[in-house]
Every structure is written in structure tokens, then in C-alpha cells.
Design a protein around this motif. Sequence first.
Motif, short mmCIF file in Angstrom:
data_model
loop_
_atom_site.label_atom_id
_atom_site.label_comp_id
_atom_site.label_asym_id
_atom_site.label_seq_id
_atom_site.Cartn_x
_atom_site.Cartn_y
_atom_site.Cartn_z
N TYR A 162 -4.20 9.11 0.40
CA TYR A 162 -4.42 9.22 1.84
C TYR A 162 -5.07 7.94 2.37
CZ TYR A 162 -3.44 14.13 1.02
OH TYR A 162 -2.83 15.30 0.65
N PHE A 163 -5.96 7.35 1.59
CA PHE A 163 -6.61 6.11 1.99
C PHE A 163 -5.60 4.97 2.03
CE2 PHE A 163 -9.66 2.50 1.12
CZ PHE A 163 -10.29 2.57 2.36
N ALA B 292 -11.34 5.93 8.43
CA ALA B 292 -11.41 5.41 7.05
C ALA B 292 -12.21 6.35 6.16
CB ALA B 292 -12.06 4.03 7.06
N GLY B 293 -13.33 6.85 6.67
CA GLY B 293 -14.16 7.76 5.89
C GLY B 293 -13.45 9.05 5.56
N ALA B 294 -12.75 9.61 6.57
CA ALA B 294 -12.05 10.87 6.36
C ALA B 294 -10.93 10.70 5.33
CB ALA B 294 -11.47 11.37 7.69
N HIS B 295 -10.14 9.64 5.47
CA HIS B 295 -9.03 9.43 4.54
C HIS B 295 -9.53 9.10 3.13
CE1 HIS B 295 -6.68 9.23 8.25
NE2 HIS B 295 -5.62 9.42 7.51
N ALA B 296 -10.61 8.34 3.04
CA ALA B 296 -11.16 8.00 1.72
C ALA B 296 -11.66 9.25 1.01
CB ALA B 296 -12.29 6.98 1.86
N ALA C 78 0.83 -1.21 0.00
CA ALA C 78 0.00 0.00 0.00
C ALA C 78 0.86 1.25 0.00
CB ALA C 78 -0.93 -0.01 1.21
N LEU C 79 1.90 1.25 0.82
CA LEU C 79 2.78 2.42 0.89
C LEU C 79 3.64 2.55 -0.37
CD1 LEU C 79 3.83 2.14 4.64
CD2 LEU C 79 2.34 3.86 3.61
#
Length: 447
Positions: free
Chosen positions: A373-374, A363-367, A115-116
Amino acid sequence: MEQLLWSIGGFIVALGLVVTFHEFGHFWVARRCGVKVLTFSIGFGKPIFSWKGKDGTQYQIAAIPLGGYVRMLDHELDPVSENEVPQSFRAKSVKERFAIVLAGPMANFIFAIAALWLMLMIGMPAVKPIVGDITEGSIADAAGLQSGSEILAIDQRRVQDWQDVNLALVRRMGSSETTFEVLEPSGQQREIRIPLDTWRFDPDRESTIGSLGIDVFRPKILSNITQIAADSPAASSALAVGDKIIGFNGTRSEDWEQIRSFIAERPNTVVTFLIDRDGRERSLEVRLGEIEGRGYLGVVTEAEPYPEAYRFTLQYGPIEALQGGVARTWNLMGLTMNMVGKLLTGDVSVKNLSGPVGIAQGAGAHASYGLVYFLSFLALISVSLGILNLLPIPMLDGGHLLFYVIEWIRGKPVPEQVQEVSFRVGLLLLMTLLAVTLFNDVGRLFS
């Protein structure tokens, strides 16, 4: 409503991905060791979608998206023929069972690296950690940190953006001091020792950076109105987009922070604003509203552009991105283990823990911020899940691994009665942990 949908969707996707990779780790190594897998489930409870694979495994997605499991053949519990006994999990050697159980957390760490790696390949917009205002009398002020300084390293670890700074400070919670290497506005590079004996950090109220008295540099906010909220006091007045507030109640000021403070201190009162409209000054009366005991006008004002010298994109080629993904995953693992240790010693309060609700909000904020960011959030959750499962608590992978180590030393399995009692204690610990995190989440929602 939109944020709620982002939270629910982000939670399902995030937990679904990290759990799938965790269980796939168990599944893949089990198959390589010759173990027959009966069920591969994402989620618990009644299956809402399932199918039978050519390998004889039932794959399913269940109704409760809070985990998953891989059910393997056990010749002591399942009816099996003599030919199937070698395919039983319990018939395998200690080393093979150890590898199968360890594969779940390892898959989480590999997923975090991937992911990173993808995040660094795509590129993440970032800003240099330039210090804004310093609160007078704060820890940072007493240490001599100057406004306008760029933080280069913390405790000899290079930092590139404010996320790095935040993670480095979290790592120092409970410590007596930390060291900043900074580049001051004068061009001088020096090391600043910041004592942390009196540092008190409440994550529900402030950031790690703010708790030290450090403000993140932000462009100056101007008093030119660019938006007016519907059904707000400003919308009910004669204020218009394009107006520039240049005073209030006889005081001339274009300092937006001063204007905002003045508004906040006067809920439900009539204020006379002096504005500049197309080069002409006008006085307009507005009755302020109230939100959570503070005055409310309902306008958005213009900000100066962010200095290009402070902005950069964190982006690398495939090899460098992979190296960065490995390094960041390793740092996250160290940070997580460090926090677990501080929780056990009492240096960090259990109030800092978050549960399903907190994960959903994150999760919602990053998405909603975007894919990169997610991906960063997914890596954090995946590492946390991997470390959690390695803790030597019965019911978790770490508990099973501990039993296998004991079995390897003793030359025979841990007695079934001991395992059964241990699993009950482990279940009680996990339920207590879930209750505490849910209590914290609910408290944050209504605070």
C-alpha cells in the motif's frame, strides 16, 4: 500517538524518496552532459549530514525535508578558471540544458513505474468491486444500478478493484455523465449510463463512490461481542465478550445496523439490552457515553467472513508487472493532468487540494497498512511531483523548460530582467498554493 509517528515517519520516507529520485535525475543527466555539480542536497536549510564525494560534489541532507536541489557550476556567478567554463551549466547548449531540467520529472515517472512494478510483483490483496446497498433516491439508484452487481468497466476502461473505480470516478469529476459496465446478480451483463449533472462530491465528508449513493459490499456485521474497549460504557457494565445482543428497550433485534443506529441516537441515556449468554437470555442496563454528540457503547462485534469468490491477489510475473506498472503510471499521469485542467476551469474546487499535512496523513495511513500500500502511495506522490514540476510556472522545472523553448525559437536567451520578474511571480504563485493547501489541511484536521 502511534498514528502520528506513522505519519511523520511515512512523510519523511515518502518525500525523501521521491525528492531524491527527482534530484538524481537532474544530477545524472547533468554529469552525462559534462556539467560540474557543486551540491546535491535532500532538504533545504542547514545541512545535518554532509560529505564530499570523489567527484568534488558535496552531498548533504538538510534540516527542512520539503524538497531538495542540485547546484551546478555557473561560470557567470561562480569564480571559475578558464578550463572550468565548459563544465558550467549555462555554457551548455539549449538542448543539453533542456534535457538536464526535464530529467527530474522523468525520474519521478520512472520511480513510479518501479514502485508499481514492485507492488505488482509482491502482490496486493484486493476485492472485486461488488456493489453493496444503493441509497434510495441517489444518482446510482435513479440510473438503475443494482445491489450485488459487479462493476467490470467504467467508460470502456476495465476496473479490477475499488481503487480503480475510485480513480475512474475522480477522472469524471466535472463531466456530464459516466458509463458503467456491470455484471448483475442475475448473470446479465449490461451497460448503465449514469448522469453526473447533479453530482456533488465533497472529499472531506464522503468518498466518490458514496457520493453517487453506492455502498461498497461488506460482509454482514453480527451482534456477537468480540472486544470491549477499556474505560468505555460497556466496560463499566456487566456486558462480556461472547455476549450476543438480541434486543434493546423491549425491541428484539439482532440487526447490528439497527442496534448501532439506536445507540447513536441516545447519548448519555440508560438502555436495557437483551443479550444471549451461553444460550440464556439476560437483560442488562448500560448508561451510554457520548462522542461528538453521538451515543457510544464501546464494543466490537463479529463479522461474517468475506466471500472468497470476491477476494483476489493482484499479482503478476516480472514482465506483466512491468507492463502493469507502466500502464498504471500512465493512467496516474493522465488523471493528474485531468485534475489540473479541472482546477483551472473551476470544475474542481481548490478545497480538494492537500498540502504537507495531508501528504503526511496519507503516507502514515498507507505505511501502517503495509509495504504494498505504501508503494502505491509512493507512485501517486511521485507522479504528482513530476506533473507539478512540469507546469509552466517560473521557479519550477516547467518554467525553465518554457524559457529554453523560447530561447530555441528566438536564438537567444530570455532577457534576465524578464526571467527575474517571472521568478518572483512564480514564487508568489507557489507560496499562495502552499498557503491554500495548508489552510485546507488545517480545516480538515478540525472539521
